[in-house]
Scaffold this active site. Structure first.
Site, PDB file in Angstrom:
ATOM      1  N   PRO A 169       0.814  -1.213   0.000  1.00 34.06           N
ATOM      2  CG  PRO A 169      -0.474  -1.420   1.910  1.00 34.06           C
ATOM      3  CD  PRO A 169       0.743  -1.940   1.257  1.00 34.06           C
ATOM      4  CD  GLU A 170       4.180   2.482  -3.679  1.00 33.83           C
ATOM      5  OE1 GLU A 170       4.252   3.579  -4.271  1.00 33.83           O
ATOM      6  OE2 GLU A 170       4.777   1.468  -4.056  1.00 33.83           O
ATOM      7  CE  LYS A 211       4.711   5.122   1.123  1.00 33.09           C
ATOM      8  NZ  LYS A 211       5.981   4.380   1.188  1.00 33.09           N
ATOM      9  NE  ARG A 224      13.014  -0.037  -0.272  1.00 35.25           N
ATOM     10  CZ  ARG A 224      13.606  -0.799   0.641  1.00 35.25           C
ATOM     11  NH1 ARG A 224      14.441  -1.732   0.291  1.00 35.25           N
ATOM     12  NH2 ARG A 224      13.354  -0.624   1.911  1.00 35.25           N
TER      13      ARG A 224
END
Length: 302
Positions: free
Chosen positions: A2-3, A57, A264
């Site tokens: 979830p962003e 968020k 990342r």
DNA sequence: CTTACGGCCTGGGTGC
DNA sequence: TGCACCCAGGCCGTAA
């Protein structure tokens, strides 16, 4: 994962379902990821939900209770990687890893499910909540172009790191960083300060367009994400680079690369998003001068 | 102060 | 069948 668009979708669903409802009871499963489960158990039953909002968020559930002094508290929820907030009938069998069950006064149930338990839930006063959220950056959908450009241009970190940094902009995560950079044709390892104003303006619009479209399609469901009704989103079908390593670029057809930038996984088109020159003062005589962006060779487990 | 990076949380998926 | 290992994202501590 979830962003901003996923949290926004969940919040819109909850905001339509919860305000005015009273929490009658709270049932707890595993609580090792909750800072103070006793505080939840003590404060939540009897509270009435007044509104549900998003901040970056985070999900903020505002509560009030007549027989409590401060009457107003709020629940601050972060979904982490695999968190879900779903309302349903208590009859519906709960999925594994459901750790909180809120019994509501309309007979329905609000549930928190989180496979990895990377999420967080706490109950806070206004002051405490503002302290906690105070350091976060501007919402990318609220920022002006001038503000956005100035902020990123002032920093020498990689643009990927800056977009992911919640203290710079709040709400963007790995998926929407990569999607936005692809759309703006900017390599993730470029430094903020080295970006031309025109590139930053392009990025500003790319971020907004990507986030807006993702919200419209109710978020990206990669593995676990569902909205407050338990439904997946649709934006994963519009991803241009994320998890598309080796597949053709939607713009030029060349294969999408994956590299580790800032620890990342980063997906980009090496042709549309040209790599920056190797960083500054290098030992003067490098054998040859590899212009290729070294860190962008995949592998090299850093 | 800024930036870079490693480690940590947990469990699903993968590959041997 | 079992099992070791990689990986995900956010955040924090540390080092330069």
């Amino acid at each position: 994962m979830p962003e901003l668009p996923e949290v926004e979708t969940v919040v819109r669903g909850l905001q339509a379902a919860l305000p005015g409802k009273r929490i009658l009871d709270l049932r707890l499963g595993k609580t090792d990821f909750i800072e103070d489960p006793a505080a939840l158990a003590q404060q939540l039953p009897g509270s009435r939900i007044t509104s549900v909002r998003r901040y970056g968020k985070f999900i903020i559930v505002d509560l009030e209770s007549a027989n409590r002094n401060p009457p107003e508290l709020s629940l601050l929820i972060h979904l982490g990687m695999t968190g879900q907030m779903v309302t349903c009938s208590p009859e519906v069998p709960s999925p594994p890893h459901t750790h909180l069950f809120f019994a509501l006064d309309d007979g329905r149930e609000l549930r928190y499910t989180d496979i990895r338990r990377f999420g967080s839930i706490r109950i806070l006063t206004d002051v405490a909540r503002k302290m906690l959220l105070g350091g976060l950056g501007v919402d990318p959908l609220e920022a002006t172009q001038e503000e956005f450009v100035a902020k990123l241009h002032a920093r020498r970190a990689r643009i990927k790191a800056l977009l992911l940094d919640q203290h710079v902009l709040r709400g963007i995560g790995n998926i929407y960083t990569d999607e936005s950079l692809w759309r703006a044709r900017i390599h993730p390892a470029r430094l903020g300060a080295n970006l031309k104003h025109q590139e930053l303006r392009r990025l500003y619009h790319a971020v907004r367009d990507v986030l807006t479209e993702a919200i419209r399609l109710r978020g990206s469901s990669i593995s676990d994400y569902v909205d407050s009704a338990g439904r997946p989103g649709g934006y994963q079908q519009r991803h241009r680079v994320y998890q598309r390593e080796g597949k053709g670029c939607f713009r030029c057809g060349k294969p999408i690369h994956r590299a580790i930038v800032n620890g990342r996984s980063s997906y980009f088109c090496p042709s549309c998003q040209p790599a920056p020159r190797l960083r500054g003062r290098r030992r003067r005589s490098l054998p040859g001068r590899s212009l290729a962006y070294e860190r962008c060779r995949s592998s090299s487990n850093k």
